[in-house]
Enzyme design. Structure first.
Site, PDB file in Angstrom:
ATOM      1  N   THR A  28       0.821  -1.219   0.000  1.00 31.83           N
ATOM      2  CA  THR A  28       0.000   0.000   0.000  1.00 31.83           C
ATOM      3  C   THR A  28       0.851   1.264   0.000  1.00 31.83           C
ATOM      4  OG1 THR A  28      -1.691  -1.202   1.264  1.00 31.83           O
ATOM      5  CG2 THR A  28      -1.856   1.201   1.243  1.00 31.83           C
TER       6      THR A  28
ATOM      7  N   ARG B 196       3.231   0.165  -7.643  1.00 28.46           N
ATOM      8  CA  ARG B 196       3.402   1.226  -6.638  1.00 28.46           C
ATOM      9  C   ARG B 196       4.872   1.480  -6.333  1.00 28.46           C
ATOM     10  NH1 ARG B 196      -1.370  -1.268  -2.838  1.00 28.46           N
ATOM     11  NH2 ARG B 196      -3.120  -0.019  -3.612  1.00 28.46           N
TER      12      ARG B 196
ATOM     13  N   ASN C  34      -1.191   6.050  -4.628  1.00 28.80           N
ATOM     14  CA  ASN C  34      -0.492   4.816  -4.976  1.00 28.80           C
ATOM     15  C   ASN C  34      -1.017   4.154  -6.247  1.00 28.80           C
ATOM     16  OD1 ASN C  34      -2.882   4.004  -3.885  1.00 28.80           O
ATOM     17  ND2 ASN C  34      -2.008   2.881  -2.153  1.00 28.80           N
TER      18      ASN C  34
ATOM     19  N   HIS D 180      -5.944   0.553  -7.238  1.00 33.80           N
ATOM     20  CA  HIS D 180      -6.677  -0.240  -6.253  1.00 33.80           C
ATOM     21  C   HIS D 180      -6.858  -1.629  -6.836  1.00 33.80           C
ATOM     22  CE1 HIS D 180      -9.856  -1.695  -3.609  1.00 33.80           C
ATOM     23  NE2 HIS D 180     -10.428  -2.148  -4.719  1.00 33.80           N
TER      24      HIS D 180
ATOM     25  N   GLU E 153     -17.345  -5.014  -4.938  1.00 34.94           N
ATOM     26  CA  GLU E 153     -16.843  -3.815  -5.621  1.00 34.94           C
ATOM     27  C   GLU E 153     -17.268  -3.791  -7.089  1.00 34.94           C
ATOM     28  OE1 GLU E 153     -12.653  -4.039  -4.867  1.00 34.94           O
ATOM     29  OE2 GLU E 153     -12.893  -3.580  -2.729  1.00 34.94           O
TER      30      GLU E 153
HETATM   31  P1  IDP Z   1      -4.903  -1.198  -0.412  1.00 33.01           P
HETATM   32  O1  IDP Z   1      -5.319  -0.181  -1.447  1.00 33.01           O
HETATM   33  O2  IDP Z   1      -3.444  -1.563  -0.539  1.00 33.01           O
HETATM   34  O3  IDP Z   1      -5.820  -2.389  -0.332  1.00 33.01           O
HETATM   35  P2  IDP Z   1      -6.185  -0.164   2.006  1.00 33.01           P
HETATM   36  O4  IDP Z   1      -5.691  -0.438   3.378  1.00 33.01           O
HETATM   37  O5  IDP Z   1      -7.461  -0.829   1.546  1.00 33.01           O
HETATM   38  O6  IDP Z   1      -4.988  -0.457   0.996  1.00 33.01           O
HETATM   39  O7  IDP Z   1      -6.377   1.428   1.906  1.00 33.01           O
HETATM   40  C1  IDP Z   1      -7.091   2.022   0.867  1.00 33.01           C
HETATM   41  C2  IDP Z   1      -6.316   3.213   0.349  1.00 33.01           C
HETATM   42  O8  IDP Z   1      -6.274   4.221   1.354  1.00 33.01           O
HETATM   43  C3  IDP Z   1      -4.855   2.946   0.023  1.00 33.01           C
HETATM   44  O9  IDP Z   1      -4.661   2.380  -1.254  1.00 33.01           O
HETATM   45  C4  IDP Z   1      -4.243   4.323   0.148  1.00 33.01           C
HETATM   46  O10 IDP Z   1      -4.517   5.127  -1.004  1.00 33.01           O
HETATM   47  C5  IDP Z   1      -5.014   4.903   1.322  1.00 33.01           C
HETATM   48  N1  IDP Z   1      -4.340   4.652   2.608  1.00 33.01           N
HETATM   49  C6  IDP Z   1      -4.346   3.501   3.317  1.00 33.01           C
HETATM   50  N2  IDP Z   1      -3.658   3.618   4.460  1.00 33.01           N
HETATM   51  C7  IDP Z   1      -3.209   4.890   4.481  1.00 33.01           C
HETATM   52  C8  IDP Z   1      -2.437   5.635   5.438  1.00 33.01           C
HETATM   53  O11 IDP Z   1      -2.018   5.133   6.488  1.00 33.01           O
HETATM   54  N3  IDP Z   1      -2.166   6.934   5.110  1.00 33.01           N
HETATM   55  C9  IDP Z   1      -2.609   7.516   3.960  1.00 33.01           C
HETATM   56  N4  IDP Z   1      -3.339   6.850   3.037  1.00 33.01           N
HETATM   57  C10 IDP Z   1      -3.645   5.551   3.300  1.00 33.01           C
END
Ligand code: IDP
Length: 142
Positions: free
Chosen positions: A95, A106, A120, A123, A134
């Protein structure tokens, strides 16, 4: 566990769209051998983003995430292939783009420059249940 043909919801997020990286992401998906089943470019509305990111509601990055994801066009893609849910998450990388391995989308292209939300690029659904949920949100017509 036996390998299975599955579908996943991939989003090339607004940062990826703005930076002209949509083609690069699709190229990597196809090069891996996954099939593109459905694709649309759309600026996401906040109501559907709230559904999509329901699990994160209340977290500090939730509001910035919804603002960012609705900030401009994104590309929504349904991909299909053997174990493509796990496989695409592996292509996407961790992530946090700073921690994502070189070679991943990423790791090669994502940014984490002290922004409120990690930009990043992509998704990818994290389970068969999430994928089904989704895909239903973004492609309600099936
Ligand atoms: P993922 O996209 O890798 O599955 P998730 O935990 O589902 O990660 O989080 C969704 C999105 O939220 C991430 O892709 C990122 O853009 C954002 N995000 C997640 N954790 C953080 C954080 O700790 N700080 C800032 N943005 C975050």
């Amino acid at each position: 566990m036996t390998a299975q043909i599955e579908r996943s919801l991939v989003i090339v997020k607004p940062d990826g769209y703005r930076r002209g990286l949509t083609g690069e992401v699709l190229r990597r998906i196809e090069a891996k051998g996954y099939t593109l089943v459905a694709l649309k470019v759309e600026t996401a509305d906040k109501a559907r983003l709230a559904q999509h990111y329901a699990e994160h509601e209340g977290k500090p990055f939730y509001e910035p995430l919804v603002d960012f994801m609705s900030s401009g066009p994104a590309t929504f893609v349904v991909i299909e292939g053997q174990d493509c849910i796990k496989g695409f998450r592996s292509l996407a990388g961790a992530t946090n783009p700073t921690e994502a391995a070189p070679g991943s989308i990423r790791g090669d292209l994502g940014r984490d420059w002290g922004l409120a939300v990690q930009q990043n690029i992509v998704h990818g659904s994290d389970s068969t249940e999430s994928a089904e949920r989704e895909i239903g949100i973004w492609f309600p017509q099936g």
